[in-house]
Design an enzyme around this catalytic site. Structure first.
Site, mmCIF file in Angstrom:
data_model
loop_
_atom_site.group_PDB
_atom_site.id
_atom_site.type_symbol
_atom_site.label_atom_id
_atom_site.label_comp_id
_atom_site.label_asym_id
_atom_site.label_seq_id
_atom_site.Cartn_x
_atom_site.Cartn_y
_atom_site.Cartn_z
ATOM 1 N N HIS A 109 0.812 -1.217 0.000
ATOM 2 C CA HIS A 109 0.000 0.000 0.000
ATOM 3 C C HIS A 109 0.847 1.269 0.000
ATOM 4 O O HIS A 109 0.315 2.361 0.250
ATOM 5 C CB HIS A 109 -0.955 0.022 1.206
ATOM 6 C CG HIS A 109 -2.049 -0.981 1.111
ATOM 7 N ND1 HIS A 109 -2.813 -1.345 2.194
ATOM 8 C CD2 HIS A 109 -2.513 -1.722 0.069
ATOM 9 C CE1 HIS A 109 -3.715 -2.251 1.811
ATOM 10 N NE2 HIS A 109 -3.552 -2.502 0.534
ATOM 11 N N ALA A 219 0.271 -8.681 19.349
ATOM 12 C CA ALA A 219 1.317 -9.169 18.433
ATOM 13 C C ALA A 219 2.671 -9.268 19.137
ATOM 14 O O ALA A 219 3.460 -10.173 18.842
ATOM 15 C CB ALA A 219 1.410 -8.229 17.230
HETATM 16 C C1 BV8 Z 1 -7.925 -2.241 -5.513
HETATM 17 C C2 BV8 Z 1 -3.309 3.426 2.297
HETATM 18 C C3 BV8 Z 1 -8.336 -2.623 -7.809
HETATM 19 C C4 BV8 Z 1 -2.157 3.562 3.197
HETATM 20 C C5 BV8 Z 1 -5.159 1.879 2.284
HETATM 21 C C6 BV8 Z 1 -12.609 -6.822 -3.804
HETATM 22 C C7 BV8 Z 1 -11.445 -7.022 -4.557
HETATM 23 C C8 BV8 Z 1 -10.614 -5.939 -4.855
HETATM 24 C C9 BV8 Z 1 -10.931 -4.647 -4.384
HETATM 25 C C10 BV8 Z 1 -12.068 -4.460 -3.631
HETATM 26 C C11 BV8 Z 1 -12.910 -5.535 -3.341
HETATM 27 N N1 BV8 Z 1 -13.937 -5.044 -2.588
HETATM 28 C C12 BV8 Z 1 -13.767 -3.714 -2.409
HETATM 29 C C13 BV8 Z 1 -12.653 -3.331 -3.030
HETATM 30 C C14 BV8 Z 1 -12.159 -1.952 -3.074
HETATM 31 C C15 BV8 Z 1 -11.240 -1.596 -1.921
HETATM 32 C C16 BV8 Z 1 -11.640 -2.201 -0.608
HETATM 33 O O1 BV8 Z 1 -11.119 -3.240 -0.209
HETATM 34 N N2 BV8 Z 1 -12.524 -1.500 0.081
HETATM 35 C C17 BV8 Z 1 -12.953 -1.943 1.403
HETATM 36 C C18 BV8 Z 1 -13.194 -0.724 2.286
HETATM 37 C C19 BV8 Z 1 -14.186 -2.805 1.232
HETATM 38 N N3 BV8 Z 1 -9.878 -1.971 -2.243
HETATM 39 C C20 BV8 Z 1 -9.129 -1.130 -2.981
HETATM 40 O O2 BV8 Z 1 -9.561 -0.110 -3.461
HETATM 41 C C21 BV8 Z 1 -7.683 -1.535 -3.258
HETATM 42 N N4 BV8 Z 1 -7.441 -1.393 -4.647
HETATM 43 O O3 BV8 Z 1 -8.559 -3.206 -5.216
HETATM 44 O O4 BV8 Z 1 -7.684 -1.887 -6.805
HETATM 45 C C22 BV8 Z 1 -7.808 -2.175 -9.099
HETATM 46 C C23 BV8 Z 1 -7.685 -3.116 -10.113
HETATM 47 C C24 BV8 Z 1 -7.225 -2.699 -11.336
HETATM 48 C C25 BV8 Z 1 -6.850 -1.367 -11.538
HETATM 49 C C26 BV8 Z 1 -6.960 -0.445 -10.513
HETATM 50 C C27 BV8 Z 1 -7.458 -0.848 -9.282
HETATM 51 C C28 BV8 Z 1 -6.697 -0.613 -2.567
HETATM 52 C C29 BV8 Z 1 -6.714 -0.812 -1.100
HETATM 53 C C30 BV8 Z 1 -5.614 0.038 -0.435
HETATM 54 C C31 BV8 Z 1 -6.218 1.242 0.189
HETATM 55 N N5 BV8 Z 1 -5.223 1.945 0.984
HETATM 56 N N6 BV8 Z 1 -4.345 2.661 2.954
HETATM 57 C C32 BV8 Z 1 -2.525 4.201 4.489
HETATM 58 O O5 BV8 Z 1 -3.165 5.261 4.487
HETATM 59 O O6 BV8 Z 1 -2.130 3.603 5.507
HETATM 60 S S1 BV8 Z 1 -6.134 0.818 3.136
HETATM 61 C C33 BV8 Z 1 -5.887 0.848 4.815
HETATM 62 O O7 BV8 Z 1 -6.559 -0.301 5.355
HETATM 63 C C34 BV8 Z 1 -4.447 0.686 5.259
HETATM 64 O O8 BV8 Z 1 -3.537 0.410 4.220
HETATM 65 C C35 BV8 Z 1 -4.493 -0.533 6.143
HETATM 66 O O9 BV8 Z 1 -3.313 -1.206 6.148
HETATM 67 C C36 BV8 Z 1 -5.581 -1.290 5.493
HETATM 68 C C37 BV8 Z 1 -6.124 -2.447 6.248
HETATM 69 O O10 BV8 Z 1 -6.343 -2.067 7.571
HETATM 70 P P1 BV8 Z 1 -5.586 -2.918 8.721
HETATM 71 O O11 BV8 Z 1 -4.130 -2.822 8.471
HETATM 72 O O12 BV8 Z 1 -6.181 -4.265 8.794
HETATM 73 O O13 BV8 Z 1 -5.914 -2.030 9.985
HETATM 74 P P2 BV8 Z 1 -7.280 -2.046 10.826
HETATM 75 O O14 BV8 Z 1 -7.233 -0.865 11.732
HETATM 76 O O15 BV8 Z 1 -8.441 -2.218 9.890
HETATM 77 O O16 BV8 Z 1 -7.197 -3.382 11.700
HETATM 78 C C38 BV8 Z 1 -6.170 -3.541 12.658
HETATM 79 C C39 BV8 Z 1 -6.270 -4.966 13.183
HETATM 80 O O17 BV8 Z 1 -5.212 -5.168 14.128
HETATM 81 C C40 BV8 Z 1 -7.576 -5.252 13.918
HETATM 82 O O18 BV8 Z 1 -8.043 -6.533 13.530
HETATM 83 C C41 BV8 Z 1 -7.152 -5.261 15.386
HETATM 84 O O19 BV8 Z 1 -7.917 -6.183 16.138
HETATM 85 C C42 BV8 Z 1 -5.726 -5.713 15.297
HETATM 86 N N7 BV8 Z 1 -4.876 -5.237 16.403
HETATM 87 C C43 BV8 Z 1 -4.940 -4.036 17.046
HETATM 88 N N8 BV8 Z 1 -3.972 -3.984 17.980
HETATM 89 C C44 BV8 Z 1 -3.286 -5.159 17.905
HETATM 90 C C45 BV8 Z 1 -3.854 -5.948 16.897
HETATM 91 N N9 BV8 Z 1 -3.405 -7.176 16.592
HETATM 92 C C46 BV8 Z 1 -2.345 -7.637 17.292
HETATM 93 N N10 BV8 Z 1 -1.731 -6.922 18.271
HETATM 94 C C47 BV8 Z 1 -2.182 -5.695 18.604
HETATM 95 N N11 BV8 Z 1 -1.570 -5.011 19.582
#
Ligand code: BV8
Length: 228
Positions: A109, A219
């Site tokens: 990303h 983690a």
């Molecule tokens: C794309 C930028 C296609 C950096 C981010 C199906 C297939 C393909 C795409 C899609 C699909 N359905 C929907 C889509 C579109 C979309 C998508 O997924 N939308 C979601 C909202 C439904 N995906 C996209 O648009 C992607 N692109 O598919 O392109 C394409 C094809 C051809 C041509 C062109 C395009 C692009 C996705 C990237 C978006 N950019 N961020 C930044 O700002 O940081 S996403 C963002 O969410 C971050 O990158 C982050 O890394 C990512 C995921 O979040 P997590 O890392 O999981 O963080 P989160 O807070 O959610 O969770 C933390 C977890 O840790 C929790 O579970 C928690 O319990 C746990 N935790 C907390 N503390 C601890 C812990 N675990 C252990 N120890 C701890 N101490």
């Protein structure tokens, strides 16, 4: 662990949480009242470049105040000592895996400490605030943007990632909610190719049911226990 299986590791914001970097969807996951899905888009960058640049400037600046935790350090030890194929794919844009010493690492990303020219595609290391309209050193266009994969943009290194998924014997997911694709679908691909699957997370992710084994906890405890 001491065999030569091929390992692929996916990490998310949860692995950096104990270093002090906020996650996206947990408590306090909003930023100035915005959701990352609303800021992290090409439309938001076009409509309000100052807001999007500020979002990444603040997160880039915060890197100076944090350090890798025991989970990053354990993965770096594994990377250094594992004789078989190993690839860490991170969704994170922080530099904590590198600072812990990880080498076999891909940022799918993007990275906070990099700027991308929207005009010519040139990349440059960047550690300071990045003002909208900053000029590209290669083409001179005022087109430098955060080197971040926005929603709707293709994640980086997908061919190498899919190749590693097709060959891995073990797929491990660490600290991710399974909310964002295509990363959230990697476990299904890994299973399709016959890999063992392990989730190390604070709580069940959206894809927990796809994992053969899940271990829940911080983690910084789970990853060293798994590695060592
Ligand atoms: C794309 C930028 C296609 C950096 C981010 C199906 C297939 C393909 C795409 C899609 C699909 N359905 C929907 C889509 C579109 C979309 C998508 O997924 N939308 C979601 C909202 C439904 N995906 C996209 O648009 C992607 N692109 O598919 O392109 C394409 C094809 C051809 C041509 C062109 C395009 C692009 C996705 C990237 C978006 N950019 N961020 C930044 O700002 O940081 S996403 C963002 O969410 C971050 O990158 C982050 O890394 C990512 C995921 O979040 P997590 O890392 O999981 O963080 P989160 O807070 O959610 O969770 C933390 C977890 O840790 C929790 O579970 C928690 O319990 C746990 N935790 C907390 N503390 C601890 C812990 N675990 C252990 N120890 C701890 N101490």
């Amino acid at each position: 662990m001491n065999d030569e299986r091929s390992i692929m590791i996916l990490t998310g914001a949860g692995i950096s949480a104990e270093s002090g970097l906020a996650t996206f969807r947990g408590p306090g996951g909003l930023w100035e009242g915005h959701r990352v899905e609303d800021i992290c888009t090409p439309g938001a960058l076009a409509a309000d470049p100052a807001l999007v640049h500020r979002f990444y400037d603040l997160r880039r600046a915060a890197l100076a105040d944090v350090a890798p935790n025991a989970a990053h350090q354990a993965l770096a030890r594994l990377d250094a000592g594992w004789p078989g194929a190993l690839l860490i794919v991170t969704q994170n844009v922080d530099d904590l895996h590198e600072r812990a010493g990880a080498k076999r690492l891909l940022h799918m990303h993007g990275e906070l400490r990099s700027a991308l020219c929207a005009a010519c595609g040139d990349r440059v290391s960047w550690c300071d605030p990045l003002p909208p309209g900053a000029p590209c050193g290669a083409c001179r266009e005022p087109a430098l943007r955060p080197d971040i994969v926005f929603f709707g943009e293709m994640p980086y290194h997908m061919e190498r990632i899919e190749e590693a998924l097709s060959r891995c014997d073990l797929f491990v997911s660490i600290g991710t909610s399974g909310a964002v694709y295509p990363a959230a679908g990697f476990v299904q691909l890994a299973r399709h190719y016959g890999a063992e699957t392990l989730e190390l997370n604070l709580e069940p992710s959206a894809g927990s049911d796809w994992f053969a084994e899940s271990r829940f906890g911080p983690a910084s405890a789970l990853v060293p226990a798994w590695v060592d």
